[in-house]
Design a protein around this motif. Structure first.
Motif, PDB file in Angstrom:
ATOM      1  N   ASP A  39       2.404  -8.239  -3.418  1.00 40.55           N
ATOM      2  CA  ASP A  39       2.426  -6.823  -3.780  1.00 40.55           C
ATOM      3  C   ASP A  39       2.195  -6.622  -5.281  1.00 40.55           C
ATOM      4  OD1 ASP A  39       2.786  -5.679  -1.318  1.00 40.55           O
ATOM      5  OD2 ASP A  39       4.959  -5.439  -1.505  1.00 40.55           O
ATOM      6  N   THR A  40       1.504  -5.550  -5.604  1.00 38.53           N
ATOM      7  CA  THR A  40       1.401  -5.062  -6.973  1.00 38.53           C
ATOM      8  C   THR A  40       1.807  -3.592  -6.937  1.00 38.53           C
ATOM      9  OG1 THR A  40      -0.899  -4.337  -6.741  1.00 38.53           O
ATOM     10  CG2 THR A  40      -0.512  -6.625  -7.482  1.00 38.53           C
ATOM     11  N   LEU A  41       2.124  -3.063  -8.084  1.00 39.24           N
ATOM     12  CA  LEU A  41       2.545  -1.668  -8.141  1.00 39.24           C
ATOM     13  C   LEU A  41       1.419  -0.743  -7.693  1.00 39.24           C
ATOM     14  CD1 LEU A  41       5.028   0.019  -8.856  1.00 39.24           C
ATOM     15  CD2 LEU A  41       4.102   0.280 -11.154  1.00 39.24           C
ATOM     16  N   SER A  42       0.188  -1.058  -8.082  1.00 35.99           N
ATOM     17  CA  SER A  42      -0.943  -0.222  -7.684  1.00 35.99           C
ATOM     18  C   SER A  42      -1.176  -0.290  -6.176  1.00 35.99           C
ATOM     19  CB  SER A  42      -2.207  -0.642  -8.435  1.00 35.99           C
ATOM     20  OG  SER A  42      -2.542  -1.992  -8.146  1.00 35.99           O
ATOM     21  N   LYS A  43      -0.985  -1.477  -5.592  1.00 34.40           N
ATOM     22  CA  LYS A  43      -1.166  -1.646  -4.149  1.00 34.40           C
ATOM     23  C   LYS A  43      -0.123  -0.851  -3.372  1.00 34.40           C
ATOM     24  CE  LYS A  43      -1.110  -5.228  -0.535  1.00 34.40           C
ATOM     25  NZ  LYS A  43      -0.965  -6.690  -0.281  1.00 34.40           N
TER      26      LYS A  43
ATOM     27  N   MET B 101       1.299   5.165  -9.296  1.00 29.69           N
ATOM     28  CA  MET B 101       2.110   4.188 -10.001  1.00 29.69           C
ATOM     29  C   MET B 101       3.107   4.882 -10.930  1.00 29.69           C
ATOM     30  SD  MET B 101      -0.869   1.397 -10.986  1.00 29.69           S
ATOM     31  CE  MET B 101       0.220   0.505 -12.101  1.00 29.69           C
TER      32      MET B 101
ATOM     33  N   ASP C 271       4.917  -2.745 -15.094  1.00 30.81           N
ATOM     34  CA  ASP C 271       4.283  -2.739 -13.770  1.00 30.81           C
ATOM     35  C   ASP C 271       4.648  -3.974 -12.954  1.00 30.81           C
ATOM     36  OD1 ASP C 271       3.081  -0.476 -14.718  1.00 30.81           O
ATOM     37  OD2 ASP C 271       1.072  -1.338 -14.941  1.00 30.81           O
ATOM     38  N   ASN C 272       5.386  -4.889 -13.522  1.00 28.55           N
ATOM     39  CA  ASN C 272       5.707  -6.144 -12.847  1.00 28.55           C
ATOM     40  C   ASN C 272       6.700  -5.935 -11.714  1.00 28.55           C
ATOM     41  OD1 ASN C 272       4.084  -7.576 -14.678  1.00 28.55           O
ATOM     42  ND2 ASN C 272       5.788  -7.779 -16.130  1.00 28.55           N
ATOM     43  N   LEU C 273       6.476  -6.632 -10.602  1.00 21.94           N
ATOM     44  CA  LEU C 273       7.363  -6.571  -9.443  1.00 21.94           C
ATOM     45  C   LEU C 273       7.819  -7.974  -9.069  1.00 21.94           C
ATOM     46  CD1 LEU C 273       5.384  -4.075  -7.118  1.00 21.94           C
ATOM     47  CD2 LEU C 273       7.211  -3.541  -8.748  1.00 21.94           C
ATOM     48  N   THR C 274       8.966  -8.071  -8.385  1.00 24.78           N
ATOM     49  CA  THR C 274       9.452  -9.350  -7.875  1.00 24.78           C
ATOM     50  C   THR C 274       9.683  -9.233  -6.371  1.00 24.78           C
ATOM     51  OG1 THR C 274      11.745  -8.740  -8.342  1.00 24.78           O
ATOM     52  CG2 THR C 274      10.562  -9.942 -10.057  1.00 24.78           C
TER      53      THR C 274
END
Length: 407
Positions: free
Chosen positions: A181-185, A194, A206-209
């Protein structure tokens, strides 16, 4: 300890007679003298909170002529006000900022910035402590005062409230971040932006875990990987459940400590046991609230949990376990009905030994969740992250809301 501030009268005197460690109290209206005295408390209790923390005292409050008298020393220590006592004149002077309160032991005359007032009851000396009428002194110094009738706890706030932070306002559609996953996705997949996701979750990057919980804006599509799909019982994801700290409490960011190793055991044989709860580090004396409505099924000392309380939720399916407390609120007993969001105790560092053992670890709340029918421990981390968006409002909380990064 890091600050983690989240944005998001009737005194029943018989209840106070059994208080072991209460510090201060507050007069609220008429006294009900018709109720019988309570049985011995199950452990130490506190009936006063100043600036968000329980205050302990070696002198119990006194009730005279419908007014509560408390040791002035503890008010000064908890609020930063200066307190002086002139032995020759028996005069007590309390000062803070532009306020000066003067009282005389044994006299009904008091002065606030030179203005004369008549007290219903005078200050007096009890066990070498000077006790004064708490409501008069608090209001004279400009403090805010509240009486929690349900918990039988007086609350005083001498500081200006911080309303500069906020909670997640739109928390009904939680999404669990997946691998890749990315924030834009995530934004594109759910018909939002976003920036809208970042604003709602107070994200600074914008980083996700993986397994991070994102609360999607209300105008987004239904989460494709909802939190309800990850947890065992989506019925616990309701606004009828509260986070165990209020919306002005400080606590450190917490992780999923369920299942981690713990080396201390009663037998001290070197064996390792599995941690059956979530630890939330917080200052000693931080108020603890019941997550759910239910009934107390256990309360008192436990070798591992110290002063603890177990509450069976009203559905009868779960037990909530609150451990390592420093004290309870007055009058709690096995069989008592507790309401969701009710103040029940205070953070401490008790446990890992016989009754009264303290200091074996840093102050924190251990919260455990168990199935009631088979006593099986459940990982409460995801539930706590959801309940974290639903907190009891501090009585001194104004229009602002508390804030923490959701990650």
């Amino acid at each position: 300890m890091n600050r983690c501030l989240h944005r998001n009268s009737i005194l029943h005197w018989p209840r106070l007679l059994g208080v072991f460690c209460v510090c201060l109290g507050l007069f609220i209206g008429v006294i009900d003298m018709s109720k019988p005295a309570l049985a011995e408390e199950p452990g130490p209790t506190v009936s006063l909170v100043i600036n968000g923390k329980a205050v302990f005292s070696d002198v119990q409050p006194l009730l005279e002529n419908g007014r509560m008298l408390v040791p002035i020393r503890y008010i000064g220590e908890s609020t930063g006000a200066s307190v002086t006592y002139e032995a020759a004149t028996k005069q007590v002077i309390m000062e803070q900022k532009d306020r000066r309160v003067s009282l005389i032991v044994g006299s009904n005359v008091a002065y606030v910035n030179g203005r004369h007032y008549t007290l219903d009851v005078p200050p007096k000396i009890v066990n070498d402590r000077t006790v004064v009428p708490i409501r008069f002194v608090s209001e004279a110094l400009g403090y805010r005062v509240n009486w929690d009738e349900r918990a039988q706890v007086a609350q005083i706030e001498s500081k200006e409230p911080d309303d500069s932070v906020a909670i997640v306002k739109e928390a009904s559609n939680p999404y669990v971040v997946q691998a890749g996953d990315t924030l834009s996705k995530v934004a594109l997949q759910h018909g939002t932006t976003m920036s809208a996701i970042k604003k709602n979750n107070y994200l600074s990057s914008d980083n996700l875990t993986i397994d991070q919980i994102l609360f999607l804006p209300n105008d987004s599509k239904t989460a494709t990987n909802p939190l309800s799909k990850k947890v065992g019982d989506s019925g616990l994801l309701k606004k009828t459940y509260y986070f165990p700290f209020n919306n002005r409490s400080w606590y450190e960011p917490y992780g999923d400590s369920f299942g981690s190793d713990r080396e201390w055991t009663e037998s001290s044989d070197g064996s390792v046991r599995s941690h059956e709860g979530i630890d939330i580090m917080a200052p000693k004396g931080t108020p603890v609230y019941s997550v759910s409505s239910g009934t107390i099924n256990r309360i008192g000392w436990n070798t591992y949990g110290g002063w603890r309380i177990n509450i069976t939720d009203e559905s009868g399916q779960y037990r909530m376990y609150y451990a390592h407390l420093s004290a309870y609120t007055p009058g709690l007993r096995i069989g008592d009905t507790i309401q969701a969001g009710q103040l029940i105790g205070f953070v401490g560092d008790t446990g890992y030994g016989g009754a009264g053992t303290v200091g074996m670890f840093a102050p924190h709340l251990h919260f455990g969740l168990y199935l009631n029918d088979n006593n099986r421990a459940i990982d409460a981390y995801d539930y706590l992250r959801y309940w974290e968006q639903n907190k009891v409002a501090s009585p001194f909380f104004l229009m602002g809301q508390t804030r923490r990064r959701i990650s």
